[in-house]
Design a protein around this motif. Structure first.
Motif, PDB file in Angstrom:
ATOM      1  N   LYS A  65       0.840  -1.195   0.000  1.00 21.96           N
ATOM      2  CA  LYS A  65       0.000   0.000   0.000  1.00 21.96           C
ATOM      3  C   LYS A  65       0.879   1.252   0.000  1.00 21.96           C
ATOM      4  N   ASP A  96      -0.038  -2.647   5.331  1.00 20.75           N
ATOM      5  CA  ASP A  96       0.584  -3.861   4.804  1.00 20.75           C
ATOM      6  C   ASP A  96       0.773  -4.864   5.933  1.00 20.75           C
ATOM      7  N   ARG A 300      -0.885   1.184  -5.244  1.00 22.80           N
ATOM      8  CA  ARG A 300       0.155   0.362  -4.641  1.00 22.80           C
ATOM      9  C   ARG A 300       1.490   1.087  -4.759  1.00 22.80           C
TER      10      ARG A 300
END
Length: 410
Positions: A65, A96, A300
């Protein structure tokens, strides 16, 4: 550098902030898929537009992330000390492993198939109540008067939030959505948002004390009591998780119901088919998710150099935008007229609920609410027509695609 990088004085290959894009992003996605499926946009992120590539990034653990990195790059490292950004960083959506696995493990128990199915009578009641309120009027806004009610009522019922307190969360919810949209905050806006988060935290501190004294059969109590491998949620994590469930539990479903109704009325043959065959509602909702999804992209960050995408290197630390809505219309994944709405469509796998470890927890609940809402509306108001299908009033957002208003009459 992408081969399609454009000079500063020309229109960029990918510009999600243009008015033309907001009205119809799908022609822009199609162009990107054909010309440059791993595109380095002018604003510095790699934009991934094909189905196979988006699915790859969502599943591959070399991508995490990007919330903290993106926020610090935009505002500076001190931004994470701000109450709003600290609050959002504690959600499983933007974290994460191992934090993500711990948070999700504690929350996932609230969304079992049995628990979701048990909500069916309550969802039906809320939908019928919304229709009853306007039936004799002969007109309504399908967003504010209809689509809004089921998801807000259900998520607040689940959390045990009294009806008189529910307005408190809407402003804070809008701040959370603004962060997800990567929209900039002025210092004044950030100060206001920080105050709202603190107000919500104070509210829940009082609610937690009440639930400790008198536990209830609601999701707030369940989350307070949840434990996974000896771990419990802190009060800050608990509040962040609840607010995330509120945002995700109402914003995306409101948009899905509204977008689905607009899509049907823009395709009269499909609308007629669903009226005749309400048993097709399950596949119809799958098609709404594919055709006009509430969430258009997810972000991401590359945790290491990645070479696997079309012979391009995505360097460690680079932001990546996964265009879920583009992937859903990729000709390689949907060879049979992907630009057409087809409620009988079979095959393919839409990515509207994400993928990998961040697959949406509330997917089944969103589907159920949309199925009940649309089937009931078409049954109870068969003469319903949308007043303007050609130039609908879209919200000026890129991540969460939905309608401001959708006037209808009968």
């Amino acid at each position: 550098m992408s081969s399609l990088a454009t000079p500063e004085n020309t229109e960029p290959t990918f510009n999600p902030f243009s008015p033309a894009f907001l009205q119809d992003p799908y022609s822009h996605y199609a162009r990107l898929r054909g010309l440059d499926p791993v595109h380095l946009a002018r604003f510095g992120a790699y934009v991934i537009s094909r189905h196979a590539d988006v699915g790859f990034v969502l599943r591959d653990r070399r991508f995490g992330k990007d919330f903290i990195e993106r926020s610090q790059r935009h505002y500076g490292p001190e931004i994470m000390a701000e109450t709003l950004f600290d609050h959002m960083s504690r959600t499983m959506l933007l974290s994460d492993p191992p934090q993500h696995e711990r948070l999700r493990g504690l929350v996932v128990k609230a969304f079992t198939a049995r628990r979701v199915e048990a909500m069916r009578p309550r969802i039906q009641q809320v939908v019928d109540d919304a229709i009853d309120a306007v039936l004799d009027v002969g007109k309504m806004d399908l967003v504010a008067d209809f689509a809004y009610h089921p998801p807000v009522a259900i998520i607040c019922d689940m959390l045990g939030i009294p009806e008189e307190d529910r307005k408190l969360f809407h402003a804070c919810s809008e701040d959370s959505v603004k962060i997800l949209e990567s929209a900039p905050f002025t210092p004044e806006e950030l100060a206001t948002a920080n105050g709202r988060v603190q107000t919500v935290r104070s509210y829940f501190e009082r609610l937690y004390e009440q639930r400790r004294r008198c536990p209830c059969d609601d999701l707030t109590t369940q989350l307070m009591q949840s434990e996974e491998s000896g771990s419990k949620l802190t009060n800050e994590e608990l509040t962040a998780s609840i607010m995330l469930l509120f945002v995700a539990g109402h914003e995306t479903t409101i948009n899905l119901i509204g977008n689905g109704l607009l899509a049907l009325h823009r395709n009269p043959q499909q609308l007629a088919l669903l009226r005749e065959r309400p048993d097709l509602i399950g596949s119809a909702v799958d098609e709404f998710l594919r055709y006009e999804p509430s969430i258009q992209f997810t972000g991401r960050v590359a945790l290491e150099d990645v070479w696997d995408l079309h012979e391009k290197t995505i360097p460690k630390g680079a932001s990546v935008l996964c265009l879920l809505a583009s992937a859903n219309r990729d000709e390689a994944a949907y060879p049979d007229r992907p630009e057409q709405l087809d409620i009988t469509r079979h095959g393919g796998k839409n990515l509207s609920f994400g993928g990998g470890i961040h697959f949406c927890l509330g997917a089944q609940l969103a589907r159920l609410q949309t199925e009940i809402a649309i089937v009931t509306l078409l049954r109870r108001i068969p003469e319903l027509r949308i007043d303007n299908t050609e130039n609908p009033d879209w919200k000026p957002k890129f991540v969460m695609r939905g309608l401001k208003t959708l006037p209808a009459s009968w």
